[in-house]
Design a protein around this motif. Structure first.
Motif, PDB file in Angstrom:
ATOM      1  N   TRP A 167      51.159 -56.236  -5.734  1.00 39.44           N
ATOM      2  CA  TRP A 167      50.968 -55.111  -4.817  1.00 39.44           C
ATOM      3  C   TRP A 167      51.344 -55.495  -3.395  1.00 39.44           C
ATOM      4  N   LEU A 168      51.232 -56.791  -3.079  1.00 41.19           N
ATOM      5  CA  LEU A 168      51.611 -57.243  -1.735  1.00 41.19           C
ATOM      6  C   LEU A 168      53.115 -57.053  -1.530  1.00 41.19           C
TER       7      LEU A 168
ATOM      8  N   ALA B 209      52.138 -42.932   2.290  1.00 37.71           N
ATOM      9  CA  ALA B 209      50.984 -42.855   1.377  1.00 37.71           C
ATOM     10  C   ALA B 209      51.042 -43.971   0.333  1.00 37.71           C
ATOM     11  N   VAL B 210      52.250 -44.248  -0.171  1.00 43.10           N
ATOM     12  CA  VAL B 210      52.397 -45.320  -1.177  1.00 43.10           C
ATOM     13  C   VAL B 210      52.096 -46.679  -0.531  1.00 43.10           C
ATOM     14  N   THR B 211      52.458 -46.826   0.737  1.00 41.24           N
ATOM     15  CA  THR B 211      52.129 -48.080   1.448  1.00 41.24           C
ATOM     16  C   THR B 211      50.608 -48.261   1.498  1.00 41.24           C
ATOM     17  N   ILE B 212      49.889 -47.213   1.890  1.00 37.82           N
ATOM     18  CA  ILE B 212      48.427 -47.327   1.996  1.00 37.82           C
ATOM     19  C   ILE B 212      47.826 -47.606   0.614  1.00 37.82           C
TER      20      ILE B 212
ATOM     21  N   ALA C  46      45.710 -50.933  -0.412  1.00 38.08           N
ATOM     22  CA  ALA C  46      44.367 -50.863  -1.006  1.00 38.08           C
ATOM     23  C   ALA C  46      44.321 -51.618  -2.331  1.00 38.08           C
ATOM     24  N   MET C  47      45.395 -51.510  -3.119  1.00 41.60           N
ATOM     25  CA  MET C  47      45.406 -52.172  -4.431  1.00 41.60           C
ATOM     26  C   MET C  47      45.436 -53.696  -4.308  1.00 41.60           C
TER      27      MET C  47
ATOM     28  N   GLY D 105      36.475 -47.860  -5.419  1.00 43.34           N
ATOM     29  CA  GLY D 105      37.246 -46.814  -4.728  1.00 43.34           C
ATOM     30  C   GLY D 105      37.025 -46.739  -3.231  1.00 43.34           C
ATOM     31  N   THR D 106      35.986 -47.403  -2.707  1.00 47.39           N
ATOM     32  CA  THR D 106      35.723 -47.312  -1.263  1.00 47.39           C
ATOM     33  C   THR D 106      36.834 -47.984  -0.442  1.00 47.39           C
TER      34      THR D 106
END
Lengths: 267, 196
Positions: A78-79, A118-121, A125-126, A139-140
């Motif tokens: 994900w990085l 949005a995909v970056t955020i 998060a992932m 999910g927080t």
């Protein structure tokens, strides 16, 4: 994570820039007419914030000049995905700034940019939604990262437009709702952590024992109250009101991000 | 008939481990590691592991997981899960982002402050390929560490989880442990539970 300050700055600035672009695109394309000069200056500011975020992020690496190798594991990491998508977001902000002239061009380039943002955020998060740190593995994390885009981002645009156009765009309803959600998320986060694994319970203890957490709550509550007051008074507010709101949410979200890294207890 | 591929794993015998740290020190010395780095750790674990008070030690290193979190987290693809089960770290690719250390449930990869890269145990893969045992295995005076083939091992005689050791199911840790035997004091002498 003792090297986390660069990550605090990167995640905070990148998410704020993404939120700011989404807001500016929405206003520019669908809502109030703003001058081309104000739009371009605001977009360049967003690009500058993004560029600072990227430069700072490189310094958490042991070998900053080998950063290009971080693109090699797109299939699993994900990085890597974050590192691919954020520059794509920046590239499309650049295209939007200089090549989006008609409404159709603005819509195509704008939505593409918002999707990359949005995909970056989501990718960021992932990275942290991992079992080894139970406090992050829920999910927080995703909610907190999107709220960093949704709260300071639009207020940054509001501030830029207030300074450039000498008029205040009325965001009071939006700011009141999102500030309330940000306050609510803190309660939800503490509750989730306290009902989790021992490492998560320890994280909850670290979080609530920190004075920074309570400063964050106080600044968010103040932002909620200020925006709510002007909402009830049906006034857009002044430049100084928007500046105060911006300062409050910046402090709240920045402290929140410091706390995110400092309270994440490893298994 | 084709020979089945071996799946190497560490087998740690807690009944034998006395916490002498010979494994840690020999590995550190053999690979000339930075003083801040240990590829193998020895620590005291619960005294009540067997139900009766007894000092227990556990020696751990990389668990060479089936689903290594380090490999998933690493943005450069520096971690490779070899066919023989070993998770190998390619330092030439590493950029020192430390995401592997965050993602590993056991916190195994460590940052080398001189090389500015991560470091971890590779089960002495070069020695294994040359028909030798890893340095921690040969240096243990009580033969508490062994390399086993997970295809051959009798899983009923070993465990993958211990108190204080992250849940092995998260990443499929390959390390197996032989639990110590319980003891009791009978008129001043010590007897093993299973001999009573």
């Amino acid at each position: 994570m003792e090297h986390a300050m660069t990550l605090v700055i990167f995640t905070f600035l990148s998410q704020m820039a993404i939120g700011a672009f989404a807001c500016l695109f929405f206003i520019d394309t669908y809502k109030e007419k703003i001058s081309e000069r104000s739009t371009v200056i605001s977009l360049i500011t967003i690009l500058a914030i993004s560029a600072v975020a990227v430069v700072v992020s490189v310094f958490h690496l042991g070998h900053p000049f080998a950063a290009y190798r971080a693109l090699l594991n797109f299939g699993a990491s994900w990085l890597t995905r974050e590192i691919v998508f954020f520059p794509l977001f920046m590239f499309f902000v650049l295209l939007y700034t200089f090549f989006a002239k008609t409404k159709a061009q603005k819509q195509i380039l704008g939505w593409t940019t918002v999707v990359f943002g949005a995909v970056t955020i989501f990718s960021t998060a992932m990275i942290y939604t991992i079992p080894s740190v139970p406090a992050w593995n829920n999910g927080t994390t995703l909610a907190a990262f999107f709220l960093t885009a949704l709260l300071p981002g639009p207020i940054l645009v509001q501030l830029l437009l207030a300074l450039l156009e000498k008029r205040t765009v009325n965001f009071n309803l939006y700011t009141t709702v999102v500030a309330f959600l940000a306050l609510l998320l803190n309660g939800v986060t503490v509750s989730v952590l306290k009902s989790g694994l021992p490492a998560a319970v320890e994280s909850a203890g670290l979080l609530t024992a920190s004075p920074l957490f309570w400063i964050k709550i106080a600044t968010l509550a103040a932002a909620f109250a200020l925006a709510g007051y002007f909402l009830l008074k049906k006034k857009a507010g002044t430049v100084s009101t928007v500046t105060t709101l911006f300062a409050l949410v910046i402090v709240a979200e920045f402290l929140g991000r410091i706390l995110f890294y400092s309270s994440g207890v490893h298994l | 008939m084709a020979k089945k591929q071996k799946r190497y794993a560490f087998l740690i015998n807690l009944e034998r481990c006395i916490g002498c740290n010979a494994c840690t020190v020999s590995c550190k010395s053999f690979y000339d590691l930075h003083p801040s780095i240990n590829r193998r750790f020895v620590r005291e674990t619960s005294e009540l592991l067997t139900g009766t008070p007894k000092r227990n030690y556990i020696s751990t290193s990389c668990n060479h997981c089936d689903r290594p979190a380090c490999a998933t987290a690493c943005p450069t693809g520096a971690y490779i899960k070899l066919d023989n089960g070993i998770v190998k770290h390619n330092q030439d690719r590493c950029i020192g982002c430390r995401m592997c250390a965050t993602a590993c449930p056991y916190g195994v990869p460590q940052f080398d402050p001189v090389k500015k890269k991560m470091d971890k145990c590779d089960m002495c893969v070069d020695r294994l390929e040359a028909g030798e045992q890893p340095i921690c295995v040969v240096s243990c005076p009580l033969e508490a560490i062994a390399i086993v083939d997970l295809n051959e091992i009798d899983e009923s005689q070993v465990v993958a989880d211990l108190p204080g050791f992250a849940d092995s199911s998260i990443t499929g840790s390959s390390t197996r442990f032989i639990l110590p035997k319980g003891t009791t004091v009978v008129r001043g002498g010590i007897k093993s539970w299973n001999t009573l």
